[in-house]
Design a protein around this motif. Structure first.
Motif, PDB file in Angstrom:
ATOM      1  N   MET A   1       0.827  -1.192   0.000  1.00 22.03           N
ATOM      2  CA  MET A   1       0.000   0.000   0.000  1.00 22.03           C
ATOM      3  C   MET A   1       0.870   1.254   0.000  1.00 22.03           C
ATOM      4  O   MET A   1       0.530   2.223  -0.650  1.00 22.03           O
ATOM      5  N   GLU A   2       1.967   1.217   0.728  1.00 20.37           N
ATOM      6  CA  GLU A   2       2.843   2.386   0.778  1.00 20.37           C
ATOM      7  C   GLU A   2       3.332   2.752  -0.626  1.00 20.37           C
ATOM      8  O   GLU A   2       3.390   3.936  -0.977  1.00 20.37           O
ATOM      9  N   THR A   3       3.645   1.751  -1.421  1.00 15.49           N
ATOM     10  CA  THR A   3       4.110   2.008  -2.787  1.00 15.49           C
ATOM     11  C   THR A   3       3.022   2.685  -3.612  1.00 15.49           C
ATOM     12  O   THR A   3       3.294   3.625  -4.363  1.00 15.49           O
ATOM     13  N   ALA A   4       1.782   2.239  -3.463  1.00 12.59           N
ATOM     14  CA  ALA A   4       0.666   2.831  -4.206  1.00 12.59           C
ATOM     15  C   ALA A   4       0.462   4.292  -3.813  1.00 12.59           C
ATOM     16  O   ALA A   4       0.210   5.143  -4.670  1.00 12.59           O
ATOM     17  N   VAL A   5       0.583   4.590  -2.537  1.00 10.75           N
ATOM     18  CA  VAL A   5       0.419   5.966  -2.064  1.00 10.75           C
ATOM     19  C   VAL A   5       1.552   6.838  -2.593  1.00 10.75           C
ATOM     20  O   VAL A   5       1.323   7.951  -3.080  1.00 10.75           O
ATOM     21  N   THR A   7       3.300   6.356  -5.281  1.00 13.73           N
ATOM     22  CA  THR A   7       3.087   6.490  -6.718  1.00 13.73           C
ATOM     23  C   THR A   7       2.038   7.563  -7.012  1.00 13.73           C
ATOM     24  O   THR A   7       2.215   8.394  -7.908  1.00 13.73           O
ATOM     25  N   LEU A   8       0.944   7.541  -6.248  1.00 13.21           N
ATOM     26  CA  LEU A   8      -0.104   8.547  -6.426  1.00 13.21           C
ATOM     27  C   LEU A   8       0.443   9.948  -6.197  1.00 13.21           C
ATOM     28  O   LEU A   8       0.230  10.849  -7.007  1.00 13.21           O
ATOM     29  N   PHE A   9       1.176  10.154  -5.097  1.00 16.83           N
ATOM     30  CA  PHE A   9       1.674  11.491  -4.805  1.00 16.83           C
ATOM     31  C   PHE A   9       2.773  11.917  -5.768  1.00 16.83           C
ATOM     32  O   PHE A   9       2.874  13.105  -6.103  1.00 16.83           O
ATOM     33  N   ASP A  10       3.565  11.001  -6.257  1.00 17.56           N
ATOM     34  CA  ASP A  10       4.560  11.332  -7.283  1.00 17.56           C
ATOM     35  C   ASP A  10       3.854  11.795  -8.561  1.00 17.56           C
ATOM     36  O   ASP A  10       4.262  12.777  -9.189  1.00 17.56           O
ATOM     37  N   ARG A  11       2.813  11.083  -8.928  1.00 17.89           N
ATOM     38  CA  ARG A  11       2.041  11.462 -10.119  1.00 17.89           C
ATOM     39  C   ARG A  11       1.375  12.818  -9.915  1.00 17.89           C
ATOM     40  O   ARG A  11       1.393  13.670 -10.808  1.00 17.89           O
ATOM     41  N   TYR A  12       0.794  13.024  -8.737  1.00 14.75           N
ATOM     42  CA  TYR A  12       0.143  14.297  -8.417  1.00 14.75           C
ATOM     43  C   TYR A  12       1.156  15.437  -8.520  1.00 14.75           C
ATOM     44  O   TYR A  12       0.872  16.484  -9.112  1.00 14.75           O
ATOM     45  N   GLU A  13       2.343  15.241  -7.958  1.00 15.83           N
ATOM     46  CA  GLU A  13       3.388  16.270  -8.015  1.00 15.83           C
ATOM     47  C   GLU A  13       3.723  16.604  -9.469  1.00 15.83           C
ATOM     48  O   GLU A  13       3.826  17.779  -9.836  1.00 15.83           O
ATOM     49  N   HIS A  14       3.899  15.604 -10.298  1.00 20.65           N
ATOM     50  CA  HIS A  14       4.238  15.811 -11.705  1.00 20.65           C
ATOM     51  C   HIS A  14       3.132  16.591 -12.426  1.00 20.65           C
ATOM     52  O   HIS A  14       3.410  17.559 -13.149  1.00 20.65           O
TER      53      HIS A  14
END
Length: 67
Positions: A1-5, A7-14
């Protein structure tokens, strides 16, 4: 789950960095949000749907931040 979170925030930042630079992709940006959204500002709290109006408001908001 930590990886999914992460990934989401990395995508959001981009996506947000691109939008602030003037390259907003309304569909990609809106895809980061749930079907129903809540926004808070000094004017109060509002809720709405993640629809065409939401995409337009996102673009307007990023234009405001760029200005």
């Amino acid at each position: 789950m930590e990886t999914a979170v992460r990934t989401l925030f990395d995508r959001y930042e981009h996506v947000v960095r691109d939008a602030l630079a003037g390259g907003i992709d309304p569909e990609e940006t809106a895809a980061l949000y749930a079907p129903e959204v809540i926004a808070a500002s000094p004017a109060g709290v509002r809720s709405g749907r993640n629809d065409e109006t939401f995409r337009r408001v996102l673009a307007e908001g990023f234009a405001h931040y760029r200005a």
